[in-house]
Design a protein around this motif. Structure first.
Motif, PDB file in Angstrom:
ATOM      1  N   UNK A  57      28.517  67.256  87.150  1.00 48.13           N
ATOM      2  CA  UNK A  57      28.171  66.861  85.782  1.00 48.13           C
ATOM      3  C   UNK A  57      29.271  67.305  84.825  1.00 48.13           C
ATOM      4  N   UNK A  58      29.750  68.533  85.040  1.00 50.15           N
ATOM      5  CA  UNK A  58      30.826  69.012  84.158  1.00 50.15           C
ATOM      6  C   UNK A  58      32.057  68.136  84.293  1.00 50.15           C
ATOM      7  N   UNK A  93      26.395  58.984  84.283  1.00 47.16           N
ATOM      8  CA  UNK A  93      25.821  60.280  84.566  1.00 47.16           C
ATOM      9  C   UNK A  93      24.341  60.131  84.890  1.00 47.16           C
ATOM     10  N   UNK A 126      22.357  72.308  93.736  1.00 44.47           N
ATOM     11  CA  UNK A 126      22.260  72.454  92.284  1.00 44.47           C
ATOM     12  C   UNK A 126      23.609  72.857  91.698  1.00 44.47           C
ATOM     13  N   UNK A 127      24.284  73.779  92.420  1.00 42.88           N
ATOM     14  CA  UNK A 127      25.600  74.207  91.932  1.00 42.88           C
ATOM     15  C   UNK A 127      26.576  73.028  91.947  1.00 42.88           C
ATOM     16  N   UNK A 166      25.889  69.904  91.831  1.00 42.38           N
ATOM     17  CA  UNK A 166      25.514  68.918  90.823  1.00 42.38           C
ATOM     18  C   UNK A 166      26.039  69.341  89.458  1.00 42.38           C
ATOM     19  N   UNK A 167      25.916  70.656  89.159  1.00 42.21           N
ATOM     20  CA  UNK A 167      26.433  71.126  87.875  1.00 42.21           C
ATOM     21  C   UNK A 167      27.924  70.869  87.773  1.00 42.21           C
ATOM     22  N   UNK A 183      19.410  73.758  98.731  1.00 44.55           N
ATOM     23  CA  UNK A 183      18.995  73.332  97.393  1.00 44.55           C
ATOM     24  C   UNK A 183      19.847  74.021  96.342  1.00 44.55           C
ATOM     25  N   UNK A 184      20.052  75.338  96.527  1.00 42.55           N
ATOM     26  CA  UNK A 184      20.852  76.078  95.536  1.00 42.55           C
ATOM     27  C   UNK A 184      22.267  75.534  95.489  1.00 42.55           C
ATOM     28  N   UNK A 198      21.511  62.366  87.368  1.00 43.55           N
ATOM     29  CA  UNK A 198      20.333  63.060  86.873  1.00 43.55           C
ATOM     30  C   UNK A 198      19.079  62.587  87.598  1.00 43.55           C
ATOM     31  N   UNK A 228      31.487  64.960  82.478  1.00 40.33           N
ATOM     32  CA  UNK A 228      31.608  65.112  81.031  1.00 40.33           C
ATOM     33  C   UNK A 228      33.066  65.166  80.619  1.00 40.33           C
ATOM     34  N   UNK A 286      18.013  62.830  92.254  1.00 43.40           N
ATOM     35  CA  UNK A 286      17.980  64.094  92.987  1.00 43.40           C
ATOM     36  C   UNK A 286      17.479  63.811  94.393  1.00 43.40           C
TER      37      UNK A 286
END
Lengths: 187, 760
Positions: free
Chosen positions: B347-348, B319, B340-341, B343-344, B336-337, B323, B351, B326
């Motif tokens: 990441x989820x 992970x 970011x979405x 990337x989230x 960018x938005x 992080x 995890x 970027x």
């Protein structure tokens, strides 16, 4: 084409050329970009080395930076007093490090400083939480953020002291060859 | 109470430090050891809180900067490892400018003996502010001029070399400025990068890089083959119809476009008596193009391998990369938005993957998965082989088909079929994604790529086999021109299909995705498929340049148009990628692909052509010769009769024509490769051991801190009356914590110096 510019002396331009990764033409282009940010503030004649700082609000409104989640940290890291207000030297320095000619270690050093929010030479848990929050913009819950930070420390902390030092960070960057191409701002 | 032997351990540990430092360190340590015995400080509390209070301890800005720089230089450059570390004194009141000064002196001393180019490189790579770099440069220049004044006999040779290197550097700067000003599409690439990120940008960079190859090939062939041919061109008696642009036949048959038009004579300029041997020029020009392409590819491959190749066993699909990597090139707000979405989401997913990592599959499930994979591979290979057989069958029967149908457009059937296969089968392969499951997403990307590559390379392979074994030996009138025309048609049809795909296919997909089936939404740019298409086209161009010298020019125009078409389609019909695409690794892989099956295949094909095939008897520069290579043989023969060129003949006979030389060369190369491989293996082991050492260091530190905590607790319990003393001492934990901090980094620094010395 040639040496018709009157902004810098020949020695100044040579010094800039030797200290950054830019050619003469690029330095002039960057100067005019800097000047455009605050035309009243920045004189067109730098031969006398005026002490001019462009405030952070104007730097942060540049199209290359205005949507970057880390723009404030970038400006703080490269500015003289850490407050985000940049002189021309700082400005050139910033774009020189973020250009594609800068070597990996130099970029890793400055990336480390950018992600080190509290300026203590270590990326601790709090720094990581700040980074993850900026990257995900509130999409992750608090437990997920903590889980992510713990995982990062798990993976990258080589000497197991609970925080990332510069060496840990550089070691981690070695395993991420994309870093060179992503830590790059084109101007 | 810390026992004596433990204190001694600390002192003994540092015995190997270079002597100058040792006295400082040991004196400090003795002082600190005494304080340890009194245990009147609270190092522990300030270390165990991993938060902002740490920063209060390192208070002086200069000290911090100096330490940062030291850590940076210690890990960066061997020459900087010579700088001695001057530990700060326990007394925090003295500003540590002496420390910084000493370090700067050492840095300047190390910079002076370097050549000016290395010096500039070293100064640029310093992580200092512009002001500091300027001062450094000034000081180095001053020192250097002082030193050169002292050396009275300034060697005229070194002065000459200095001025030459200065002139070289200036000209290099001018050249790079010039190249930058004519560099294509800088602004467009910036916009693409701003909206879609570095991964999509890598495709466009690859396209631009291939364009450079073609521009270079075109310039070379134009100057050395086409222009001389223009001077002795015969009149073209054929009719021009519009269909020639597609079929390449007809009017174009008798133009500089094809091999058959070129003369085999030695062109003699009337006035100056300059002889221009067309045969040699043709061979040498093509050879020069290919050799320069080879070196350029090798050089790029080497650079990419050096930067991006990581040892698979230390690669972690972790992970951390998500992080810290970027994408700073993205500048568009919506992009960018979206990033970011995405990337989230990633990441989820990461995890949840970690939570599922420990789930083991039953034997049954493993077997099913394995059989599904096997079936998919069998089907995909079978389909590829079936396509190849179909293409071969079609090619073989093409001649009779053409004779029976008499339509000039009928020659387009074969290219049409090949392009259809290239369009449909990769999409068929992507259907397998639905049934196959991979543990690692990266495996999936590689499997898809390998299947597509196998398809494309086998199609080109079968076509080459057909051309070289059937067409060349069929006794046709001008078989080289025929092959050239075939390749031209293939390329053109491929281009037409790409255009149609971009204009119609992607556009339709967008309309379907936004209006009809909104769950699909916009598609993402399939980088792998597009890059493979570029590689396929470039392979055809390299093969075809021998038979159709104008092909690089055609490919140049094609690539130029493709850039704009893809750009417009990208902006209108696509969304930014949702998954992280490892652009650097993929690019390394693609460039390797361009070299290994693609370029080496081209070299093999051309080698077979030149050494084994008989040129056609009445067209082209090599008409009448038994083999293409005989032109070189006859040239060597004529040279051997002239006394002034005997060295060329000697080189040819003993170095190029001799088997022994190549045997010895191969042997030497193999030995060097083996040695380098062994060195690499040794270094891998070293890295692993050092890694373990770092972990052990951390454990040592934790152990010592625990011991100190226990000792301090014991002290506290034993002497409650000295609590007031402790409180006062607690107010200056700084220098001692600083010492502890220093000692830890000292030990690390010492070890790295040791390694540096042992490696040197």
């Amino acid at each position: 084409m040639g040496n018709k510019q009157t902004v810098f002396t020949h020695e100044q331009l040579e010094a800039y050329q030797d200290c950054t990764f830019f050619t003469r033409k690029e330095i002039m282009r960057l100067f005019y970009r800097y000047q455009d940010l605050a035309p009243q503030l920045v004189p067109l004649d730098y031969t006398s080395c005026p002490d001019v700082k462009v405030p952070y609000e104007l730097i942060g409104s540049m199209p290359e930076l205005k949507d970057n989640p880390f723009r404030q940290r970038i400006a703080q890291v490269f500015s003289e007093d850490g407050d985000g207000h940049m002189t021309l030297d700082n400005f050139l320095d910033m774009f020189s490090v973020m250009s594609e000619m800068a070597p990996r270690d130099l970029k890793a050093y400055y990336a480390f400083k950018i992600y080190d929010f509290n300026d203590d030479d270590y990326i601790c848990m709090w720094d990581l939480e700040q980074t993850v929050t900026k990257l995900t913009r509130g999409e992750l819950s608090a437990e997920e953020v903590t889980l992510v930070c713990e995982k990062v420390l798990d993976e990258a902390d080589g000497d197991h002291d609970g925080r990332l030092s510069l060496e840990d960070f550089q070691n981690m960057i070695l395993r991420a060859p994309d870093f060179l191409s992503t830590f790059h701002i084109r101007i | 109470m810390l026992s004596d032997d433990q204190v001694n351990e600390i002192i003994i540990d540092i015995e190997n430090v270079p002597s100058g430092v040792q006295s400082h360190l040991s004196s400090n340590l003795n002082l600190a050891a005494k304080m340890l015995k009194n245990s009147s400080f609270s190092v522990v509390s300030s270390i165990s809180d991993n938060d902002v209070t740490d920063s209060q301890i390192i208070s002086h800005q200069n000290n911090k900067k100096a330490k940062q720089l030291l850590r940076f230089s210690a890990s960066l450059n061997e020459s900087f490892a010579q700088t001695l570390h001057c530990p700060e004194h326990v007394d925090i009141d003295t500003p540590c400018t002496s420390h910084e000064n000493i370090q700067e002196q050492k840095l300047i001393a190390s910079l002076i003996p370097m050549t000016s180019r290395e010096r500039i490189k070293a100064i640029r790579n310093q992580p200092r502010t512009m002001e500091e770099k300027r001062n450094l440069r000034k000081m180095v220049d001053k020192e250097k001029s002082k030193q050169s004044h002292r050396i009275l006999e300034l060697n005229c040779c070194t002065q000459c070399l200095n001025s030459i290197s200065l002139a070289y550097r200036r000209s290099k700067n001018c050249l790079s400025e010039l190249l930058d000003s004519i560099s294509l599409w800088q602004k467009t690439l910036k916009v693409i990068g701003g909206k879609f990120g570095t991964s999509v940008l890598s495709y466009f960079n690859f396209l631009r890089w291939l364009l450079k190859f073609n521009i270079f090939s075109f310039i070379v062939t134009f100057s050395f083959i086409i222009i001389p041919q223009f001077t002795v061109a015969e009149r073209n008696t054929l009719q021009f119809t519009g269909l020639e642009f597609f079929t390449g036949a007809g009017y174009f048959h008798d133009t500089v476009m094809y091999y058959g038009f070129y003369t085999n004579s030695t062109i003699q300029h009337r006035n100056s008596g300059v002889f221009y041997n067309m045969q040699l020029a043709y061979l040498f020009t093509i050879a020069a193009c290919l050799i320069i392409c080879l070196f350029s590819l090798l050089f790029s491959m080497a650079t990419y391998f050096r930067n991006n190749f990581i040892n698979p066993h230390i690669y972690s699909r972790g992970i951390t990369k998500l992080i810290f990597c970027w994408d700073f090139t993205i500048t568009h707000e919506r992009a960018v938005k979206l990033k970011q979405k995405n990337l989230s989401t990633e990441i989820k997913e990461n995890l949840s993957e970690i939570r599922q990592e420990n789930i083991k599959l039953t034997l049954n499930q493993q077997l099913t998965r394995l059989s599904v994979h096997l079936a998919a591979w069998v089907v995909s290979t079978g389909v590829a082989i079936a396509c190849c057989v179909a293409v071969y069958y079609l090619a073989e029967n093409n001649l009779e088909f053409l004779q029976s149908h008499r339509n000039p457009g009928a020659v387009l059937l074969l290219p049409f079929m090949v392009s259809c296969i290239n369009l449909a089968v990769p999409r068929f392969y992507s259907v397998f994604k639905l049934v196959e499951h991979y543990d690692v997403p990266r495996q999936e990307v590689y499997v898809v790529l390998i299947r597509n590559i196998f398809l494309k390379i086998s199609i080109i392979g079968i076509l080459c086999y057909y051309w070289l074994n059937i067409v060349a030996l069929a006794g046709e009138q001008c078989w080289e021109t025929l092959i050239g025309q075939e390749i031209y048609r293939l390329l053109l049809m491929d281009f037409v299909f790409s255009l149609t795909d971009s204009f119609l296919g992607e556009f339709l997909r967008r309309i379907v995705g936004t209006h009809f089936i909104t769950s699909l939404s916009l598609q993402e740019f399939d980088i792998a498929r597009n890059v493979l298409e570029l590689i396929y086209a470039q392979t055809l161009v390299w093969i075809g340049t021998f038979f159709c010298p104008l092909l690089p020019f055609i490919q140049m125009i094609t690539l130029f148009i493709m850039f704009y078409v893809k750009n417009i389609s990208l902006m209108m019909n696509f969304q930014p990628p949702s998954k992280a695409w490892r652009a650097s690794q993929m690019m390394t892989f693609f460039i390797f692909l361009l070299f290994f099956p693609s370029f080496t295949g081209v070299l093999c094909t051309l080698a077979i052509t030149i050494w084994r095939l008989k040129p056609s008897a009445d067209c082209g520069p090599f008409r009448g010769l038994p083999f293409f290579i005989h032109s070189i043989y006859s040239w060597i023969d004529t040279l051997s009769k002239r006394p002034s060129y005997l060295w060329v003949v000697w080189i040819y006979q003993n170095l190029i024509g001799s088997v022994h030389f190549f045997f010895i060369l191969t042997l030497i190369v193999l030995i060097i490769t083996y040695l380098y491989w062994q060195i690499t293996e040794g270094r891998k082991i070293m890295i692993r051991l050092l890694h373990e050492q770092i972990i052990n260091e951390g454990k040592d530190k934790m152990f010592l801190i625990e011991k100190l905590t226990k000792l301090q607790d014991a002290e506290k319990r034993a002497n409650p009356s000295s609590s007031t003393l402790e409180r006062r001492d607690m107010e200056e934990p700084g220098p001692l914590h600083g010492w502890e901090h220093e000692a830890a980094s000292d030990l690390r620094f010492r070890r790295s110096v040791q390694e540096g010395n042992s490696n040197a």
